[in-house]
Design an enzyme around this catalytic site. Structure first.
Site, PDB file in Angstrom:
ATOM      1  CB  THR A 236      20.196 -35.264 -11.506  1.00  0.00           C
ATOM      2  OG1 THR A 236      18.862 -34.825 -11.250  1.00  0.00           O
ATOM      3  CG2 THR A 236      20.935 -34.202 -12.296  1.00  0.00           C
TER       4      THR A 236
ATOM      5  CG  HIS B 101      22.115 -30.571 -26.771  1.00  0.00           C
ATOM      6  ND1 HIS B 101      22.063 -30.173 -25.443  1.00  0.00           N
ATOM      7  CD2 HIS B 101      21.827 -29.458 -27.504  1.00  0.00           C
ATOM      8  CE1 HIS B 101      21.760 -28.883 -25.385  1.00  0.00           C
ATOM      9  NE2 HIS B 101      21.617 -28.439 -26.618  1.00  0.00           N
TER      10      HIS B 101
ATOM     11  CB  VAL C 216      23.405 -36.834 -25.255  1.00  0.00           C
ATOM     12  CG1 VAL C 216      23.450 -35.426 -25.829  1.00  0.00           C
ATOM     13  CG2 VAL C 216      24.373 -36.974 -24.079  1.00  0.00           C
ATOM     14  CG  ASP C 217      19.965 -39.287 -20.739  1.00  0.00           C
ATOM     15  OD1 ASP C 217      18.886 -39.463 -21.348  1.00  0.00           O
ATOM     16  OD2 ASP C 217      20.093 -38.454 -19.823  1.00  0.00           O
TER      17      ASP C 217
ATOM     18  CB  CYS D 242      31.946 -40.084 -45.705  1.00  0.00           C
ATOM     19  SG  CYS D 242      31.736 -41.451 -44.529  1.00  0.00           S
TER      20      CYS D 242
ATOM     21  CB  ALA E 148      21.092 -31.690 -16.730  1.00  0.00           C
TER      22      ALA E 148
ATOM     23  CG  PHE F  38      28.247 -32.902 -17.802  1.00  0.00           C
ATOM     24  CD1 PHE F  38      28.964 -33.088 -18.963  1.00  0.00           C
ATOM     25  CD2 PHE F  38      27.599 -34.003 -17.251  1.00  0.00           C
ATOM     26  CE1 PHE F  38      29.047 -34.341 -19.574  1.00  0.00           C
ATOM     27  CE2 PHE F  38      27.661 -35.245 -17.843  1.00  0.00           C
ATOM     28  CZ  PHE F  38      28.389 -35.421 -19.006  1.00  0.00           C
ATOM     29  NE  ARG F  39      27.427 -25.273 -18.123  1.00  0.00           N
ATOM     30  CZ  ARG F  39      26.887 -25.914 -19.142  1.00  0.00           C
ATOM     31  NH1 ARG F  39      26.005 -26.871 -18.919  1.00  0.00           N
ATOM     32  NH2 ARG F  39      27.200 -25.611 -20.386  1.00  0.00           N
TER      33      ARG F  39
ATOM     34  CB  CYS G 195      32.358 -40.612 -40.751  1.00  0.00           C
ATOM     35  SG  CYS G 195      33.835 -40.169 -41.707  1.00  0.00           S
TER      36      CYS G 195
END
Length: 254
Positions: free
Chosen positions: A33, A123, A107-108, A134, A29, A40-41, A131
């Site tokens: 930043t 991640h 994940v960005d 499926c 992270a 997030f924390r 989905c």
């Protein structure tokens, strides 16, 4: 905040990278930043406003509409950002042939936006949705168009669609994890950047690399759980350290 590292440290690490044929970076992270994505924390983090338990995978399966509403309201706006100098420096190291891969916990997709080609996403990626029935994969932007409120549904089978990121309690994508450990075993220099190395199993990667003979470089603003294990520690922000490291690396290559 001023960075706390010396020219000698940068020169030593740059020389190490210049001499090595396979350098690998693990990013967390702290690399993003400076782009405006809060930890997030942290004090301004999303988990101060949203109960993180609502992003447990079991909670999602039982309450997909609620989780999607929270996702769209609180998480998506935090990712409307651009790469920062740390991302661009890593992309340039790869272009110079001095970075085999970036393994990221983020994940960005900012590494790709900056030009990095070989990126292993442990991640998942916020750019996609999948989905749960499926397994069909869609662009997140497309899935959002199908959503009036609550969770979007798969046009192929009617199943609930989920953001293609790893929720709490959900296993990591096995192909990505396998490739990450393979890279850790191959690395001559393994850099852990912007991560406290607190999250399993990503925090095992530097240990694997070190046991295989790699030099471990930790670049982080704060102490990490594996500082005692590192060969080099550069205490500073990724967006400040990496451009300086790149400058020294260029000077040694040309």
């Amino acid at each position: 905040m001023a960075v706390d590292f010396t020219t000698d440290e940068l020169d030593e690490v740059a020389s190490l990278i210049a001499r090595s044929s396979c350098n690998v970076a693990l990013t967390g992270a702290g690399v993003s930043t400076a782009s405006g994505i809060p930890d997030f924390r942290g004090p301004q983090g999303v988990w101060r406003r949203v109960d993180p338990e609502k992003f447990e995978i079991s909670y999602f399966y039982n309450n997909p509409d609620e989780v999607w509403d929270l996702f769209v309201k609180y998480l998506l706006p935090a990712f409307n950002v651009k790469p920062n100098p740390a991302h661009y420096a890593l992309a340039e190291m790869e272009r110079l042939g001095k970075l085999c891969a970036v393994i990221t916990q983020n994940v960005d997709r900012l590494h790709q936006a900056a030009g990095s080609k070989n990126v292993i996403e442990l991640h998942g990626a916020l750019e996609y949705a999948v989905c749960t029935n499926c397994g069909s994969k869609y662009a997140l932007a497309e899935a959002l168009k199908w959503r009036k409120s609550g969770a979007p549904r798969c046009p192929k089978c009617g199943g609930v669609i989920k953001p293609d990121v790893v929720f709490f309690g959900e296993p990591l994508p096995q192909d990505a994890l396998r490739e990450a450990f393979m890279l850790a075993e191959m690395a001559e220099v393994f850099m852990a950047i912007g991560t406290s190395l607190a999250v399993y199993p990503a925090n095992q990667l530097p240990l694997v690399a070190k046991k295989r003979g790699a030099k471990l470089v930790i670049i982080n603003a704060d102490e990490t759980y594996y500082d005692f294990f590192a060969d080099y520690i550069i205490r500073g922000r990724a967006e400040e350290v990496l451009p300086k490291l790149l400058d020294r690396l260029r000077g040694m290559l040309f």
